[in-house]
Design an enzyme around this catalytic site. Structure first.
Site, PDB file in Angstrom:
ATOM      1  N   GLY A   1     -36.936  72.151  68.872  1.00 55.80           N
ATOM      2  CA  GLY A   1     -36.553  72.176  67.351  1.00 55.80           C
ATOM      3  C   GLY A   1     -38.037  72.928  66.668  1.00 55.80           C
TER       4      GLY A   1
ATOM      5  N   GLY B   1     -37.606  66.893  73.128  1.00 54.02           N
ATOM      6  CA  GLY B   1     -38.279  67.273  74.306  1.00 54.02           C
ATOM      7  C   GLY B   1     -39.658  66.733  74.413  1.00 54.02           C
TER       8      GLY B   1
ATOM      9  N   GLN C   1     -47.008  68.296  75.729  1.00 51.70           N
ATOM     10  CA  GLN C   1     -46.998  68.957  74.477  1.00 51.70           C
ATOM     11  C   GLN C   1     -48.112  69.902  74.136  1.00 51.70           C
ATOM     12  OE1 GLN C   1     -45.041  68.004  71.214  1.00 51.70           O
ATOM     13  NE2 GLN C   1     -44.038  67.983  73.048  1.00 51.70           N
TER      14      GLN C   1
ATOM     15  N   GLY D   1     -51.384  62.167  66.503  1.00 54.20           N
ATOM     16  CA  GLY D   1     -50.342  63.325  67.189  1.00 54.20           C
ATOM     17  C   GLY D   1     -50.963  64.422  67.783  1.00 54.20           C
TER      18      GLY D   1
ATOM     19  N   GLU E   1     -48.774  69.484  67.114  1.00 51.98           N
ATOM     20  CA  GLU E   1     -49.066  70.540  66.475  1.00 51.98           C
ATOM     21  C   GLU E   1     -50.607  71.019  66.647  1.00 51.98           C
ATOM     22  OE1 GLU E   1     -47.558  69.933  62.692  1.00 51.98           O
ATOM     23  OE2 GLU E   1     -45.720  70.332  63.307  1.00 51.98           O
TER      24      GLU E   1
END
Ligand SMILES: Cc1cc2nc3c(=O)[nH]c(=O)nc-3n(C[C@H](O)[C@H](O)[C@H](O)COP(=O)(O)OP(=O)(O)OC[C@H]3O[C@@H](n4cnc5c(N)ncnc54)[C@H](O)[C@@H]3O)c2cc1C
Ligand code: SF4
Lengths: 316, 732
Positions: B241, B469, B625, B689, B692
């Site tokens: 996405g 994903g 990631q 996280g 990003e």
């Protein structure tokens, strides 16, 4: 995609006749280019003549000591052929620099020569494009032209021919053999096969309606060292910004054709004669008539520098 | 449950399952083709018809006429729906442009109609037979031209001033003042926008591909002017996405319109060109950075301005955001200006703001270090700050940025880098090294979950969280397993369904920490219920190895649910710790690049990322990631650019042949190191996280490596060879 009828021809002449006999007839080989274009309705054949049963899938030695490559020989098979790898390394290198493994398994020799341009405006049916719709104009001129041609172009079209294989065939002086509906055959030197756009960019080669490519012939081996250097924005799976196909001798003489720069494989024999004077002399001659856009003027410099890289490798 | 004070010790700290490199629990389904994506679902009432969307052929103007007569007569065609015959639609909050245009056209490929037919081929071919005449309007498509008229912003996007930036900059003995550009970029995810929609009475159901189920439900309801309770959204698997699927898009709206018109389920996948001009993109920026330092290299003034454009009513690319927090310095300025452009809608793409902002800021830092004659790692270390530089009373919750730089430098062999560029050669290749900081803030979002303990001892988690994903299925399973004292195999996870409790969703790298915190909260409640059912003291009960233990009693978890399933539902909400402490994630990227001195071709040869992002819930999915982000960063640095046709107002290279992203051959060995951390001020999971963070700064590290290799500084991304070829050394 428009609805179409489909047949599988049994002989080359029958295939040629079938296409000549249908107003919207067209050959289909691997389909890797044609089907994409049909989905976008850039090509709208009403009848497809599949050529895969014609038995033109062999590589044979010619009486002259060269090779005859059947039009249905896949790009993968051609690149892998031991004779090609030994004597025509530039051809193997050019083919494996193109597309992807999966595509090369499907792509055929004739289909590769006849693949159409990758000009992005050609691919967008909302845009004016003389190649797609004669007389509609050219949206690429004055637009995004970074990938497009710098030489051999016209005011009607500045697109390039995207084939890598064809660049190698040009440096090898290959010839294209054809048959037409009447069964008549001819052989066209690769340098005369593709046409420059002039006022008719939709006419891309010398084939007549229904004329079928049966094979491509290579003259007897040239010797020398074979190079294909393809420069692009990523390491693989992209069309060339510039490519250089060269066969060089130990003394620095040789021949060169450029890809990614023109509507056909770009080779200027007078430039070949300058090989021993260095890349800059060759490029000056080969690109004397260049008319790049401000976005793609770098291609002229890049062509020279890529040739220099190849020459340097030859010396090393 | 509300998280208001730093987390004390809790069951997650055991880290028996959390923190382990657990394989993806959905991995086998995906690698064997059994995980259905939006377009593939069979659980649909009736045979779906196929929709094909017609996009505007101009960027600005109006539809003068639309002739659908021929299309309607074509075989298999069931309906043609356009603004002319569609019900009047509302507009969601999150989109700028209308998802069904006409007669006004707001941007190229804006959806103007959908053709529905029995087969995909019939729909596509009939769509090509719809004849549209346009009245072309004049549009604004050139950011550089629109820049002088760009407007200041308010609220969170307003200018920021700390101290006296202009004065301090003017007085600084060492100054950098440079302007840079970043291009429009496309998310280029693998799975296109796709939806199967159907109506049952006045209720709408969709299988779709979306990152934010609760938003999507609300937006669909707003668009169709219906109560949200009547909308059912499911998106259990999402093939990427990157922010493009945060919002409702034309696939869902047009499928729902088509389904209404033909009384059947309708499925639509947007073709690749629509992924570019119909959907959203990361907008281009022009950025100016000014940095003033002392002779010793202390930053005294730092200013960052950015210009971007969007359709009227849209928002800016918040490229200056990280500059407010990354480096020390008493005098500071950030400013953003927004121009109106009539290109397709600009919106979030992975690390919105940070990605292009850091691509620029981190070149500027490299340039400043060079002016100072300082090593760029040392320069960054010297200007570290442990507090919010605009509000020194506000510390970071945890900031191990310097360690990232130093451990990275040691690991990468940074000391071998030659400060003077263009010095290292291997044959024809020029070799260089580059470094850049990675920095992305932590965001927490309310996130709820339901957990069920069944009589067989299996725990099922239900939340509308999505797995795009990223590995959500896996880390959620790990969280429930850790909380309930179970192995991962005893946990089932159900995601992406709007009938489940609303989660944080996947965006802004908030998904992992927020959604697992929601599951944590629900599990705390489940533990209490289980203990009570077993007659144990909930305060002292321990959940270990499938058993519940309190005092000298123990019972299996399954036993607790023998007399009936135990269900608990809870949401995690957040207090004001994020106000008291700046919560961020940090990292350092190191890159070695080689540039062919003849042809200018660039090859990235080695990459290393060192990340400090709190507790790493699963080092395997986290690493995925980060290496994915590093790959995207290489794309952004070297090749990704949507080419704007400034005359006709559209992105010309609207397919994956024209919009190049890295292929395997472009990506070298990538190493990722996570510092061993746990941040008790962010959540009970003590995690932040990485999705990003991994992207922030990569582009600049590549750019700095290319500069170190060649000595040619390129300030306009992507760094393609045409921008420096002529400045490379002369060729023999
Ligand atoms: C994603 C992608 C990337 C690619 N990258 C590259 C690249 O990097 N370099 C490169 O060189 N190529 C590249 N290609 C192009 C690829 O090489 C061609 O599509 C392929 O060679 C075409 O062969 P085909 O047999 O599939 O032709 P088809 O698609 O079957 O036919 C192409 C055309 O040739 C005509 N034709 C086919 N056979 C005959 C015949 N015997 N006589 C007369 N007419 C005939 C057809 O009518 C049609 O007009 C790429 C293609 C794709 C899809
Ligand atoms: S350059 Fe040629 S192919 Fe491209 S738009 Fe112009 S006419 Fe068409």
């Amino acid at each position: 995609m428009k609805a179409f009828t489909y047949e599988r021809a049994k002989t080359p002449a029958a295939a040629a006749a079938a296409v000549a006999g249908h107003k919207g007839g067209k050959f289909i080989a691997g389909g890797t280019n044609l089907l994409d274009l049909m989905k976008l309705e850039i090509e709208t054949p009403t009848h497809l003549v599949d050529v895969q049963d014609l038995g033109l899938d062999k590589i044979e030695e010619t009486a002259e000591g060269g090779l005859r490559i059947g039009t249905l020989v896949s790009n993968t098979a051609l690149a892998a052929d031991a004779r090609v790898r030994r004597d025509y390394g530039v051809l193997t290198r050019a083919i494996v620099a193109g597309a992807s493994g999966q595509l090369r398994n499907k792509a055929t020799t004739g289909g590769n020569l006849l693949q159409r341009t990758r000009c992005p405006y050609f691919y967008d049916t909302n845009q004016a494009c003389n190649k797609r719709k004669p007389g509609s104009g050219c949206a690429a001129i004055g637009g995004f032209s970074r990938q497009l041609g710098v030489i051999g172009t016209s005011d009607a079209c500045i697109a390039t021919h995207p084939s890598d294989m064809a660049i190698a065939l040009r440096v090898l002086d290959a010839a294209v053999e054809t048959v037409d509906a009447s069964g008549a055959t001819r052989s066209v030197p690769i340098g005369e096969f593709h046409r420059l756009p002039g006022d008719t960019p939709h006419v891309e080669n010398v084939l007549q309606r229904g004329e079928l490519i049966t094979s491509v012939t290579l003259p007897k081996p040239l010797g020398g060292r074979h190079f294909y250097h393809k420069v692009r924005d990523r390491a693989s799976y992209a069309f060339a910004l510039v490519s250089v196909a060269a066969v060089l001798n130990e003394d620095g003489s040789g021949r060169v054709a450029f890809g990614g720069v023109a509507p056909k494989p770009w080779r200027v024999e007078a430039a070949d004669a300058k090989m021993r004077s260095g890349a800059s002399a060759v490029a000056r001659t080969a690109f004397a008539d260049a008319r790049p856009t401000h976005e793609n003027a770098f291609k002229v410099t890049l062509a020279e520098r890529t040739l220099a890289a190849v020459m340097q490798e030859n010396r090393a | 449950m509300k998280f208001e004070t730093p987390a004390g010790a809790n069951p997650i700290d055991a880290m028996k399952v959390i923190g382990q490199a657990v394989d993806r629990v959905d991995g086998k389904l995906k690698t064997t083709g059994q995980a259905p994506y939006a377009y593939e679902h069979k659980d649909v009432p009736g045979k779906p018809a196929y929709g094909y969307v017609i996009g505007a052929g101009i960027a600005k103007g109006r539809v003068a006429s639309m002739n659908t007569a021929e299309a309607k007569r074509m075989p298999g065609v069931l309906a043609v729906v356009s603004a002319e015959n569609a019900q009047p639609l509302g507009k969601g909050q999150m989109n700028t442009a209308k998802l069904l245009g006409g007669p006004e056209v707001d941007h190229y490929h804006q959806a103007l109609a959908v053709v529905v037919a029995e087969s995909f081929e019939q729909a596509r071919s009939a769509a090509n037979a719809v004849r549209i005449e346009y009245e072309r309007g004049s549009g604004r498509f050139d950011l550089a031209k629109a820049k002088p008229g760009a407007q200041p912003l308010t609220g969170n996007d307003a200018d920021t001033h700390t101290g006296d930036f202009e004065g301090a900059f003017a007085a600084a003995p060492v100054q950098l003042d440079q302007t840079y550009t970043t291009p429009d970029q496309n998310h280029a995810m693998m799975e296109p926008f796709a939806t199967i929609a159907w109506w049952e009475g006045d209720a709408l159901s969709v299988w779709t591909s979306n990152q934010m189920i609760a938003w999507n439900k609300k937006e669909l309801a707003a668009t169709f002017k219906m109560p949200p309770e009547k909308v059912h959204v499911r998106s259990p698997y999402v093939g990427g996405g990157f922010g493009g699927k945060l919002f409702l898009r034309a696939d869902a709206v047009m499928a729902a319109l088509g389904a209404k018109a033909c009384g059947r389920p309708v499925k639509i996948a947007l073709p690749r060109p629509f992924m570019v001009n119909n959907a959203t993109h990361r907008p281009a920026t022009i950025q100016r950075v000014r940095i003033g330092t002392t002779k010793e290299g202390r930053i005294t003034a730092i200013g960052h301005e950015s210009w971007s454009g969007d359709l009227p009513g849209g928002g800016p690319e918040v490229a200056t955001q990280q500059t407010r927090l990354l480096y020390a310095g008493a005098n500071r300025l950030t400013a953003m200006r927004l121009a109106e452009l009539d290109l397709p809608e600009a919106n979030a793409m992975r690390a919105p703001g940070e990605a292009p902002g850091m691509m620029v800021l981190e070149i500027a830092i490299d340039e400043t270090a060079e002016k100072l004659g300082m090593d760029p790692v040392e320069f960054r270390v010297l200007n570290d700050t442990q507090v919010d530089p605009e509000h020194p009373e506000r510390p970071f919750s945890q900031r191990n940025f310097v360690r990232c730089l130093q451990e990275g430098a040691a690991r990468f062999g940074w000391s071998r880098r030659k400060a003077k560029p263009g010095q290292v050669r291997e044959g024809r290749w020029l070799i260089g090294m580059g470094v850049a900081s990675a920095f992305r803030n932590n965001i927490n979002m309310t996130s709820a979950a339901r957990v069920r303990l069944a009589g067989d001892g299996v725990v099922t988690v239900e939340t509308d969280m999505t797995d795009i994903g990223t590995g959500s299925y896996t880390i959620i399973a790990q969280t429930a397993a850790e909380m309930m004292g179970l192995p991962v195999e005893k946990v089932r996870v159900k995601l992406g369904d709007s009938s489940f409790p609303a989660s944080a969703g996947s965006g802004g790298q908030w998904g992992a920490n927020s959604s697992t915190s929601g599951v944590y909260a629900a599990c705390v409640k489940l533990r209490e219920a289980v203990a009570q059912r077993l007659g144990m003291d909930p305060a002292t009960a321990e959940f270990i190895d499938g058993e519940v233990r309190a005092g000298n009693r123990s019972a299996s978890l399954a036993e607790a649910a023998k007399s009936g399933e135990i269900v608990a539902e809870e949401a995690m909400q957040w207090g004001d710790l994020a106000k008291k402490f700046q919560q961020s994630t940090f990292g350092a990227h190191f890159v070695e690049a080689a540039v062919d001195s003849y042809t200018g071709e660039t090859r990235v040869r080695r990459m290393l990322a060192v990340c400090a992002a709190g507790r790493i819930l699963n080092p395997k999915t986290a690493r995925s990631q980060v290496i994915g982000a590093m790959t995207m960063g290489v794309g952004g640095a070297l090749m990704e650019e949507l080419a704007v046709d400034r005359r006709f107002g559209f992105f010309v290279n609207h397919d994956l042949a024209g919009y190049e992203v890295p292929v395997h051959a472009d990506i070298p060995h990538q190493e990722v190191i996570f510092l061993d951390e746990a941040d008790d001020k962010v959540s009970p999971m003590k995690a932040k996280g990485v999705g990003e963070l991994g992207l922030c700064g990569v582009g600049a590290a590549v750019a700095n490596a290319v500069y170190n290799a060649t000595g040619v500084r390129v300030r306009d991304y992507p760094i393609t060879l045409d921008k420096y070829l002529a400045k490379l050394p002369a060729i023999a």
